[in-house]
Design an enzyme around this catalytic site. Structure first.
Site, PDB file in Angstrom:
ATOM      1  CG  LEU A   1      11.685 -16.352  -3.571  1.00  0.00           C
ATOM      2  CD1 LEU A   1      11.514 -16.067  -1.953  1.00  0.00           C
ATOM      3  CD2 LEU A   1      11.507 -14.485  -3.682  1.00  0.00           C
TER       4      LEU A   1
ATOM      5  CB  VAL B   1      -5.418  -8.722   7.514  1.00  0.00           C
ATOM      6  CG1 VAL B   1      -4.401  -8.216   8.589  1.00  0.00           C
ATOM      7  CG2 VAL B   1      -7.140  -8.211   7.817  1.00  0.00           C
ATOM      8  CB  SER B   2      -7.091  -4.859   3.170  1.00  0.00           C
ATOM      9  OG  SER B   2      -7.397  -3.654   3.733  1.00  0.00           O
TER      10      SER B   2
ATOM     11  CD  GLU C   1       5.081 -12.936  15.615  1.00  0.00           C
ATOM     12  OE1 GLU C   1       4.618 -11.629  16.047  1.00  0.00           O
ATOM     13  OE2 GLU C   1       4.437 -14.177  16.754  1.00  0.00           O
TER      14      GLU C   1
ATOM     15  CG  HIS D   1       0.201   2.190  -9.118  1.00  0.00           C
ATOM     16  ND1 HIS D   1       0.028   0.845  -8.281  1.00  0.00           N
ATOM     17  CD2 HIS D   1      -0.642   1.818  -9.657  1.00  0.00           C
ATOM     18  CE1 HIS D   1      -1.341   1.631  -7.796  1.00  0.00           C
ATOM     19  NE2 HIS D   1      -1.471   1.996  -8.802  1.00  0.00           N
TER      20      HIS D   1
ATOM     21  NE  ARG E   1      -2.500  -1.815   3.716  1.00  0.00           N
ATOM     22  CZ  ARG E   1      -3.685  -1.910   4.091  1.00  0.00           C
ATOM     23  NH1 ARG E   1      -4.369  -3.041   4.591  1.00  0.00           N
ATOM     24  NH2 ARG E   1      -4.332  -0.850   3.103  1.00  0.00           N
TER      25      ARG E   1
ATOM     26  NE  ARG F   1      -1.387   6.540   0.948  1.00  0.00           N
ATOM     27  CZ  ARG F   1      -1.493   5.874   2.070  1.00  0.00           C
ATOM     28  NH1 ARG F   1      -1.115   5.883   3.248  1.00  0.00           N
ATOM     29  NH2 ARG F   1      -1.721   4.311   1.798  1.00  0.00           N
TER      30      ARG F   1
ATOM     31  CG  ASP G   1      -1.763   0.917   1.272  1.00  0.00           C
ATOM     32  OD1 ASP G   1      -2.215   1.374   0.005  1.00  0.00           O
ATOM     33  OD2 ASP G   1      -2.780   1.006   2.112  1.00  0.00           O
ATOM     34  N   GLY G   2       0.392   2.203  -0.723  1.00  0.00           N
ATOM     35  CA  GLY G   2       0.796   3.462  -0.690  1.00  0.00           C
ATOM     36  C   GLY G   2       1.941   4.054  -1.964  1.00  0.00           C
ATOM     37  CG  ASN G   3       2.063   1.383  -5.005  1.00  0.00           C
ATOM     38  OD1 ASN G   3       3.450   1.331  -4.386  1.00  0.00           O
ATOM     39  ND2 ASN G   3       1.638   0.654  -5.963  1.00  0.00           N
TER      40      ASN G   3
ATOM     41  NE  ARG H   1      -7.232   1.445  -5.710  1.00  0.00           N
ATOM     42  CZ  ARG H   1      -5.911   1.322  -5.076  1.00  0.00           C
ATOM     43  NH1 ARG H   1      -5.316   1.996  -5.998  1.00  0.00           N
ATOM     44  NH2 ARG H   1      -5.672   1.698  -4.572  1.00  0.00           N
TER      45      ARG H   1
HETATM   46  C1  FPP Z   1      -1.760  -0.449  -3.429  1.00  0.00           C
HETATM   47  O1  FPP Z   1      -1.533   1.160  -3.779  1.00  0.00           O
HETATM   48  C2  FPP Z   1      -0.799  -0.516  -5.155  1.00  0.00           C
HETATM   49  C3  FPP Z   1      -1.350  -1.161  -5.594  1.00  0.00           C
HETATM   50  C4  FPP Z   1      -3.103  -1.354  -5.943  1.00  0.00           C
HETATM   51  C5  FPP Z   1      -1.364  -1.723  -6.613  1.00  0.00           C
HETATM   52  C6  FPP Z   1       0.719  -2.722  -6.374  1.00  0.00           C
HETATM   53  C7  FPP Z   1       0.535  -3.302  -8.483  1.00  0.00           C
HETATM   54  C8  FPP Z   1       1.770  -2.777  -8.153  1.00  0.00           C
HETATM   55  C9  FPP Z   1       2.884  -3.185  -7.350  1.00  0.00           C
HETATM   56  C10 FPP Z   1       2.278  -3.827  -9.407  1.00  0.00           C
HETATM   57  C11 FPP Z   1       2.597  -5.601  -8.770  1.00  0.00           C
HETATM   58  C12 FPP Z   1       3.987  -5.425  -9.410  1.00  0.00           C
HETATM   59  C13 FPP Z   1       4.408  -7.068  -9.908  1.00  0.00           C
HETATM   60  C14 FPP Z   1       6.167  -7.145  -9.786  1.00  0.00           C
HETATM   61  C15 FPP Z   1       4.097  -8.045  -8.597  1.00  0.00           C
HETATM   62  P1  FPP Z   1      -2.552   2.393  -3.715  1.00  0.00           P
HETATM   63  O2  FPP Z   1      -2.659   2.771  -4.753  1.00  0.00           O
HETATM   64  O3  FPP Z   1      -3.855   1.614  -3.090  1.00  0.00           O
HETATM   65  O4  FPP Z   1      -1.653   3.306  -2.971  1.00  0.00           O
HETATM   66  P2  FPP Z   1      -3.031   4.451  -1.844  1.00  0.00           P
HETATM   67  O5  FPP Z   1      -2.980   3.773  -0.631  1.00  0.00           O
HETATM   68  O6  FPP Z   1      -1.136   5.596  -1.430  1.00  0.00           O
HETATM   69  O7  FPP Z   1      -4.087   5.689  -2.730  1.00  0.00           O
END
Ligand code: FPP
Length: 222
Positions: free
Chosen positions: A113, A177-178, A189, A19, A170, A6, A2-4, A53
């Site tokens: 892995l 935990v969404s 943990e 993202h 998280r 922002r 989470d947080g991409n 979204r």
């Molecule tokens: C949540 O942040 C993030 C997502 C919904 C997308 C995550 C997906 C990726 C990082 C791409 C996946 C790629 C690989 C290689 C596995 P948000 O958009 O909810 O952030 P916010 O809470 O700040 O708005």
């Protein structure tokens, strides 16, 4: 992860830039994880709720995942990373589900892995899927309700065959935990971090692993 969004907005960038940076963070964590003693890593890339979204963002996230992982494939294979996608594949766009199959086939015999990517995933949906699969066997007469044990239930989950997670992280300053790995996280943990996912580095993972080692896990005993 989470947080991409922002992370991008804080920099005056479109959310999709967050993202993209988040995907790069996944790449770096995958490379570092085995050296930190991590044998399996499950990342939540797209939830059953993320369809709410804007369509452009949905399409971007799904295609970002396949394009990045496809680009990394030779590197992943050389690192012996086995990639598995968990979630409801039926609703994925056809090109995404075709790429997902290619990615899995290319890495199926890798013995390093385990990288599990949750795509169109929900913990409740996973439990329902498992319950339906077992109910179908009961209806067909090949199983009876009293045959169901926790181990057998595990075998119907999308994440079948994987040990339950020791650690759940998280990011993004949220303490919930969404709908992630609800069945599997029974004794995990939990770590809730204020930092935004694109800022998560191998050093962050190292810090979590060290803290995990000092936690006293009792699994219900005294
Ligand atoms: C949540 O942040 C993030 C997502 C919904 C997308 C995550 C997906 C990726 C990082 C791409 C996946 C790629 C690989 C290689 C596995 P948000 O958009 O909810 O952030 P916010 O809470 O700040 O708005």
């Amino acid at each position: 992860m989470d947080g991409n969004g922002r992370w991008a907005v804080e920099r005056g960038l479109p959310r999709i830039a967050g993202h993209r940076q988040g995907a790069q963070a996944v790449h770096d964590i995958v490379a570092a994880a085995p050296g930190l003693g991590v044998t399996a890593l499950t990342v939540f890339a797209f939830s059953t709720e993320n369809w709410k979204r804007p369509p452009d963002e949905v399409s971007y996230i799904l295609h970002l995942f396949v394009s990045m992982v496809t680009k990394w494939l030779p590197e992943l294979v050389s690192q012996h990373v086995r990639v598995r996608i968990i979630g409801d594949r039926a609703a994925l766009p056809a090109d995404v589900s075709a790429s997902v199959e290619t990615i899995e086939k290319r890495t199926v015999s890798c013995d390093g892995l385990h990288l599990n990517v949750a795509l169109n995933y929900g913990g409740r949906a996973e439990i329902l899927h498992a319950a339906r699969a077992f109910a179908a066997e009961c209806a067909a007469g090949t199983a009876a309700p009293e045959d169901l044990t926790e181990d057998r239930f595990d075998s119907y989950l999308w994440l079948w065959g994987e040990a339950p997670p020791d650690i759940i992280v998280r990011t993004g300053a949220e303490s919930r935990v969404s709908n992630f790995l609800l069945w599997e996280m029974a004794y995990a943990e939990l770590f809730f971090l204020d930092l935004l996912w694109p800022d998560f580095t191998p050093a962050t993972l190292d810090m979590i692993v060290q803290k995990f080692k000092s936690r006293n896990r009792r699994f219900g005993s005294s």
